[in-house]
Enzyme design. Structure first.
Site, PDB file in Angstrom:
ATOM      1  N   GLY A 125       2.247   2.012  10.740  1.00 31.76           N
ATOM      2  CA  GLY A 125       3.433   3.024  10.675  1.00 31.76           C
ATOM      3  C   GLY A 125       4.107   3.407  11.901  1.00 31.76           C
ATOM      4  O   GLY A 125       4.453   4.345  11.852  1.00 31.76           O
ATOM      5  N   LYS A 138       0.083   4.093  -0.518  1.00 32.42           N
ATOM      6  CA  LYS A 138      -0.786   5.722   0.569  1.00 32.42           C
ATOM      7  C   LYS A 138      -0.207   6.932  -0.776  1.00 32.42           C
ATOM      8  O   LYS A 138      -0.087   6.628  -1.425  1.00 32.42           O
ATOM      9  CB  LYS A 138      -0.038   5.625   1.788  1.00 32.42           C
ATOM     10  CG  LYS A 138      -0.633   4.419   2.636  1.00 32.42           C
ATOM     11  CD  LYS A 138       0.290   4.428   3.704  1.00 32.42           C
ATOM     12  CE  LYS A 138      -0.549   3.050   5.059  1.00 32.42           C
ATOM     13  NZ  LYS A 138      -0.117   3.533   6.005  1.00 32.42           N
ATOM     14  N   SER A 166       2.968  -2.324  10.710  1.00 30.87           N
ATOM     15  CA  SER A 166       3.981  -2.250  10.696  1.00 30.87           C
ATOM     16  C   SER A 166       5.111  -4.082  10.066  1.00 30.87           C
ATOM     17  O   SER A 166       6.107  -4.213  11.029  1.00 30.87           O
ATOM     18  CB  SER A 166       5.163  -2.105  11.903  1.00 30.87           C
ATOM     19  OG  SER A 166       4.142  -0.335  11.943  1.00 30.87           O
ATOM     20  N   GLU A 209      -6.877   5.509   7.581  1.00 38.36           N
ATOM     21  CA  GLU A 209      -6.865   6.565   7.424  1.00 38.36           C
ATOM     22  C   GLU A 209      -8.151   6.838   6.357  1.00 38.36           C
ATOM     23  O   GLU A 209      -7.892   8.403   6.760  1.00 38.36           O
ATOM     24  CB  GLU A 209      -5.699   6.492   6.149  1.00 38.36           C
ATOM     25  CG  GLU A 209      -4.128   6.103   7.175  1.00 38.36           C
ATOM     26  CD  GLU A 209      -3.038   6.081   6.357  1.00 38.36           C
ATOM     27  OE1 GLU A 209      -2.655   5.526   4.949  1.00 38.36           O
ATOM     28  OE2 GLU A 209      -1.760   4.694   6.922  1.00 38.36           O
ATOM     29  N   GLU A 241      -6.322  -5.147  10.027  1.00 35.24           N
ATOM     30  CA  GLU A 241      -5.166  -3.601  10.462  1.00 35.24           C
ATOM     31  C   GLU A 241      -5.339  -2.916  11.557  1.00 35.24           C
ATOM     32  O   GLU A 241      -6.660  -2.024  12.243  1.00 35.24           O
ATOM     33  CB  GLU A 241      -4.908  -2.989   9.666  1.00 35.24           C
ATOM     34  CG  GLU A 241      -4.402  -3.113   7.816  1.00 35.24           C
ATOM     35  CD  GLU A 241      -3.793  -1.860   7.295  1.00 35.24           C
ATOM     36  OE1 GLU A 241      -3.056  -2.710   6.560  1.00 35.24           O
ATOM     37  OE2 GLU A 241      -4.537  -1.210   6.707  1.00 35.24           O
ATOM     38  N   ASN A 246       0.567  -1.170  -0.160  1.00 39.95           N
ATOM     39  CA  ASN A 246       0.477   0.234  -0.594  1.00 39.95           C
ATOM     40  C   ASN A 246       1.305   1.410   0.215  1.00 39.95           C
ATOM     41  O   ASN A 246       1.574   1.395   1.651  1.00 39.95           O
ATOM     42  CB  ASN A 246      -1.314   0.062   1.536  1.00 39.95           C
ATOM     43  CG  ASN A 246      -2.179   1.298   1.049  1.00 39.95           C
ATOM     44  OD1 ASN A 246      -2.244   2.087   0.198  1.00 39.95           O
ATOM     45  ND2 ASN A 246      -2.259   0.852   2.562  1.00 39.95           N
ATOM     46  N   HIS A 255      -9.354   1.923   4.406  1.00 45.38           N
ATOM     47  CA  HIS A 255      -8.467   1.404   4.730  1.00 45.38           C
ATOM     48  C   HIS A 255      -8.557   2.929   6.476  1.00 45.38           C
ATOM     49  O   HIS A 255      -9.350   3.228   5.762  1.00 45.38           O
ATOM     50  CB  HIS A 255      -7.323   2.430   4.340  1.00 45.38           C
ATOM     51  CG  HIS A 255      -5.642   2.178   5.021  1.00 45.38           C
ATOM     52  ND1 HIS A 255      -5.786   3.122   5.961  1.00 45.38           N
ATOM     53  CD2 HIS A 255      -4.649   1.037   5.180  1.00 45.38           C
ATOM     54  CE1 HIS A 255      -4.031   2.278   5.824  1.00 45.38           C
ATOM     55  NE2 HIS A 255      -3.848   1.515   5.791  1.00 45.38           N
TER      56      HIS A 255
HETATM   57  P1  PGA Z   1       2.814  -0.022   7.722  1.00 43.42           P
HETATM   58  O1  PGA Z   1       1.398   0.339   7.185  1.00 43.42           O
HETATM   59  O2  PGA Z   1       2.915  -0.941   6.932  1.00 43.42           O
HETATM   60  O3  PGA Z   1       3.620   1.469   6.914  1.00 43.42           O
HETATM   61  O4  PGA Z   1       1.896   0.389   9.156  1.00 43.42           O
HETATM   62  C1  PGA Z   1       0.075  -0.607   6.602  1.00 43.42           C
HETATM   63  C2  PGA Z   1      -0.811  -0.096   6.454  1.00 43.42           C
HETATM   64  O5  PGA Z   1      -1.071   0.948   6.427  1.00 43.42           O
HETATM   65  O6  PGA Z   1      -1.805  -0.643   5.303  1.00 43.42           O
END
Ligand code: PGA
Length: 249
Positions: free
Chosen positions: A172, A11, A213, A96, A166, A9, A94
């Site tokens: 993140g 982003k 992560s 976010e 998630e 992803n 997601h």
């Molecule tokens: P990350 O993000 O691997 O940077 O934690 C995962 C995601 O938001 O899909």
């Protein structure tokens, strides 16, 4: 059985120029991977990425899609627009988007239904906040997110969708859920799917990823857990070497 599925992803990262460099590095590194390998890229990079990965084992994904066919929805992108560019997977809901852009369980459901009707495969994200984890409310919250996302989706479509668990507190942050936490929480989601559809559908058809992560260091242990079918990878998908190590865990 459930083929492992690793999706990057990106982003809001990577220009077209960056995309060319990253994919040129990535393509040879992931060749021959046993896991299904997907890159979900910003809309502006879809065409370039699609051309570059043609004939490789990397599949093309987008980061969102609108539920309507077309119309006055400034700033949105339709399923037909994505299909024209060869997109196969779409990340839906997601955290976010839920947190910053007003995505709700209802709009997640509408987007997912449109994906499936159009032949796109939604990667439907669910996850709890740190507060919800600590209070113990996460079980009910994840069950409700899962149920609401799947309203009106027929059993015959379950093989064409993916769930991504998630935990928001792990995205993140460098904090990963423990292998056991991730596994047990995915089992909660799988059991919910079993109760909504059937045990066999949940155990043999629906793939559920872990996201938060995931990286070259922790991927093997996470993927060794019986409930975890793959990963949705943010940060580590922006580096070809790291992402290829995750894909080839
Ligand atoms: P990350 O993000 O691997 O940077 O934690 C995962 C995601 O938001 O899909």
């Amino acid at each position: 059985m459930r083929q492992p599925i690793i999706a990057g992803n990106w982003k809001m990262n990577n220009t077209i120029a960056d995309t060319k460099v990253l994919l040129a590095d990535l393509i040879p590194l992931v060749k021959g991977a046993k896991a299904e390998c997907i890159v979900c890229v910003p809309y502006t990079n879809i065409q370039t990425a699609g051309e570059l990965i043609k004939g490789t084992n990397i599949k093309l994904g987008a980061e969102n899609v609108h539920w309507a066919d077309k119309g006055a929805f400034t700033g949105e992108i339709s399923a037909d627009m994505l299909l024209e560019l060869g997109v196969e997977y779409v990340i839906i809901g997601h955290s976010e988007r839920r947190q910053f852009f007003g995505e709700t369980d209802e709009t997640v459901n509408k987007r997912s239904i449109t994906c499936l009707a159009k032949g796109l495969k939604p990667i439907i994200c669910v996850g709890e906040s740190l507060e919800e984890r600590q209070s113990g409310a996460y079980t009910a919250i994840l069950e409700a997110q899962t149920e609401k996302a799947l309203v009106g989706i027929d059993k015959s479509e379950l093989g064409n969708l993916v769930i991504a668990y998630e935990p928001i507190w792990a995205i993140g942050t460098g904090v990963t859920a423990t292998n056991q936490e991730a596994n047990d929480t995915i089992a909660i989601i799988r059991n919910k799917i079993a109760s909504l559809y059937c045990r066999n559908c949940a155990d043999n058809v629906v793939r559920i990823q872990y996201g938060g992560s995931m990286n070259p260091k922790n991927v093997a242990d996470l993927m060794a857990m019986p409930e975890i079918d793959g990963g949705l990878i943010g940060g580590a998908s922006l580096n070809a070497s790291d992402f290829s190590k995750v894909v080839k865990y």
